[in-house]
Scaffold this active site. Structure first.
Site, PDB file in Angstrom:
ATOM      1  N   PRO A 214       0.973  -1.354  -0.089  1.00  0.00           N
ATOM      2  CA  PRO A 214      -0.009  -0.106   0.056  1.00  0.00           C
ATOM      3  C   PRO A 214       0.650   1.138  -0.098  1.00  0.00           C
ATOM      4  O   PRO A 214       0.273   2.447  -0.283  1.00  0.00           O
ATOM      5  CB  PRO A 214      -0.918   0.007   1.416  1.00  0.00           C
ATOM      6  CG  PRO A 214       0.024  -0.994   2.140  1.00  0.00           C
ATOM      7  CD  PRO A 214       0.756  -1.828   1.197  1.00  0.00           C
ATOM      8  N   PHE A 215       2.073   1.337   0.288  1.00  0.00           N
ATOM      9  CA  PHE A 215       3.044   2.192   0.324  1.00  0.00           C
ATOM     10  C   PHE A 215       4.152   2.440  -0.217  1.00  0.00           C
ATOM     11  O   PHE A 215       5.464   2.574  -0.128  1.00  0.00           O
ATOM     12  CB  PHE A 215       3.296   2.723   1.701  1.00  0.00           C
ATOM     13  CG  PHE A 215       2.070   2.927   2.665  1.00  0.00           C
ATOM     14  CD1 PHE A 215       1.476   3.793   2.539  1.00  0.00           C
ATOM     15  CD2 PHE A 215       1.529   1.858   3.641  1.00  0.00           C
ATOM     16  CE1 PHE A 215       0.107   4.183   3.428  1.00  0.00           C
ATOM     17  CE2 PHE A 215       0.614   2.040   4.509  1.00  0.00           C
ATOM     18  CZ  PHE A 215      -0.041   3.214   4.141  1.00  0.00           C
ATOM     19  N   GLU A 232       3.904  -0.244   5.484  1.00  0.00           N
ATOM     20  CA  GLU A 232       3.606   0.432   6.784  1.00  0.00           C
ATOM     21  C   GLU A 232       3.661   1.849   6.718  1.00  0.00           C
ATOM     22  O   GLU A 232       4.334   2.372   6.117  1.00  0.00           O
ATOM     23  CB  GLU A 232       4.663  -0.277   7.876  1.00  0.00           C
ATOM     24  CG  GLU A 232       4.406   0.504   9.163  1.00  0.00           C
ATOM     25  CD  GLU A 232       5.484   0.262  10.263  1.00  0.00           C
ATOM     26  OE1 GLU A 232       5.170   0.432  11.274  1.00  0.00           O
ATOM     27  OE2 GLU A 232       6.350  -0.659   9.737  1.00  0.00           O
ATOM     28  N   LYS A 248       4.021  -4.726  14.105  1.00  0.00           N
ATOM     29  CA  LYS A 248       4.617  -5.564  14.511  1.00  0.00           C
ATOM     30  C   LYS A 248       3.966  -6.860  14.797  1.00  0.00           C
ATOM     31  O   LYS A 248       2.796  -7.127  15.309  1.00  0.00           O
ATOM     32  CB  LYS A 248       4.808  -4.850  16.026  1.00  0.00           C
ATOM     33  CG  LYS A 248       6.077  -4.020  16.521  1.00  0.00           C
ATOM     34  CD  LYS A 248       7.383  -5.108  16.352  1.00  0.00           C
ATOM     35  CE  LYS A 248       8.422  -4.116  15.988  1.00  0.00           C
ATOM     36  NZ  LYS A 248       8.792  -4.015  14.475  1.00  0.00           N
TER      37      LYS A 248
END
Length: 428
Positions: A214-215, A232, A248
């Site tokens: 997504p990034f 993230e 995490k």
């Protein structure tokens, strides 16, 4: 004010590839791709910013103040990165490990040319000095060929830390935990190749196709490149609201559906993974509280499992309302580096990490993102990423995991190899 033109796009995926190819001729490039992930607060499906009108580039000294002044002066779109070693601006710390990449510690630029894609609607926003190039550029973009056969590369990837040394270092870190110096610390190691010549655009496409994160980011600052498949988010600001989504907890994916579902379920209830996540949630809550209106810090989602191409991940979402007493950059300065890549307590973790790691992290475990003219921002965490210094012909990727009292060193090493899989595949 920028001159904006709206295009309705029939084939968005084709356009994304054409914009990628077209960006090759520019010295400054930031390309962001959310890969159709809808549940991540993303404002855009795809963004391309190229060609700096102004920029700021500096080492860690007074870096956040310089960025704040730059952002308030321009009040325009800004794209760039914060390297991990800006920790030395936030606290009285040092970075003395080996650095083969030699990236500036902070870099942002004001793009002359900007492309913002949402669904099939593309906004093209140019600064006035180049608005007469809108039609010519659009014609050129539409003529860009879709890249065909990729050049095959096979680099000699080496580990900076041997498996045996890694196990010893994790055991040493656990002695710090037993002594009460730290509860959890993110320990990282580098893989690298020297005398390396790669095509960052092709390698980014390959990495993005493998991972669909997504990034995703392709960043160029002249001879320095980042190809990132990050899953993230570090921090996003929308109006007064701040959103942090630390990761995490990791489990590998399986081709067999039953095994894959089992791995996902095991991750969701694993006491070690949940304790890792919750410790970092507490750290992020504390970080956000430093700029928050009283009582506004909330945990919106705790230990949720999200599935990506390579791994399942445990992600939590923490939000706050910023007090009007603080400027936008203060939210970054008071939460940096992100807790998911450091540990708890943060300062002690940063000191111990520096002793045990053998490479300066640089842009790895830093953040890439943008500011809007209104002072909002969105930044990822630079993980699952390839870094390249074209001048030095040095390629690097790093991976890490959170070490706690419950960690089994051999299992942590295996987790690192799982995280390294996509980058290694792209480079070999």
């Amino acid at each position: 004010m920028r001159t904006s033109v709206i295009h309705i796009i029939e084939h968005p995926e084709k356009l994304k590839q054409q914009l990628l190819e077209w960006s090759r001729s520019f010295r400054e490039v930031v390309l962001l791709d959310s890969n159709a992930h809808q549940a991540t607060y993303s404002d855009f499906d795809f963004v391309l910013a190229v060609d700096a009108l102004t920029s700021v580039q500096t080492d860690h000294y007074n870096a956040f103040e310089q960025l704040s002044q730059y952002q308030q002066t321009t009040q325009d779109w800004l794209f760039g990165y914060l390297s991990y070693d800006l920790k030395n601006d936030v606290e009285d710390l040092k970075s003395q490990n080996f650095d083969g990449l030699q990236f500036p510690e902070l870099f942002f630029f004001q793009p002359k040319k900007l492309f913002l894609l949402r669904g099939n609607k593309l906004e093209v926003a140019y600064l006035p000095l180049c608005e007469d190039e809108l039609d010519e550029d659009w014609a050129s973009i539409q003529k860009q060929p879709i890249s065909g056969q990729e050049a095959q590369i096979s680099l000699n990837i080496q580990a900076r830390i041997s498996p045996e040394a890694y196990l010893e270092k994790v055991q040493s870190l656990q002695k710090h935990i037993q002594a009460g110096d730290v509860y959890e610390a993110n320990f990282c190691m580098e893989f690298y190749a020297e005398n390396a010549s790669i095509d960052p655009w092709q390698q980014f496409q390959k990495l993005n196709a493998i991972s669909h994160p997504p990034f995703a980011v392709l960043l160029r600052n002249y001879k320095h490149y980042l190809m990132s498949a990050s899953p993230e988010r570090y921090l996003k600001k929308v109006g007064n609201k701040l959103i942090s989504q630390p990761i995490k907890g990791t489990a590998r994916r399986f081709a067999d559906a039953a095994l894959d579902a089992q791995a996902k379920e095991q991750l969701s209830v694993d006491p070690k993974e949940r304790s890792e996540n919750i410790m970092i949630v507490d750290l992020v809550r504390n970080d956000l509280s430093r700029t928050a209106a009283k009582g506004s810090v909330q945990v919106e989602e705790l230990c949720a499992i999200y599935s990506f191409e390579q791994v399942h991940q445990m992600i939590s979402t923490i939000t706050s309302e910023m007090s009007p007493d603080y400027k936008a950059v203060a939210a970054l300065q008071t939460t940096f580096p992100m807790g998911s890549m450091t540990g708890a307590p943060k300062i002690s973790a940063l000191q111990i990490i520096e002793q045990l790691e053998e490479t300066k992290r640089g842009l790895y475990s830093g953040a890439v993102g943008y500011f809007t003219p209104a002072g909002d921002f969105d930044f990822n965490v630079v993980i699952r990423s390839i870094l390249y210094n074209e001048q030095n012909q040095y390629v690097s990727f790093s991976v890490g995991s959170a070490i706690t009292a419950l960690s089994v060193p051999e299992n942590e090493y295996e987790e690192c190899l799982v995280k390294a899989k996509a980058m290694r595949e792209v480079l070999t």
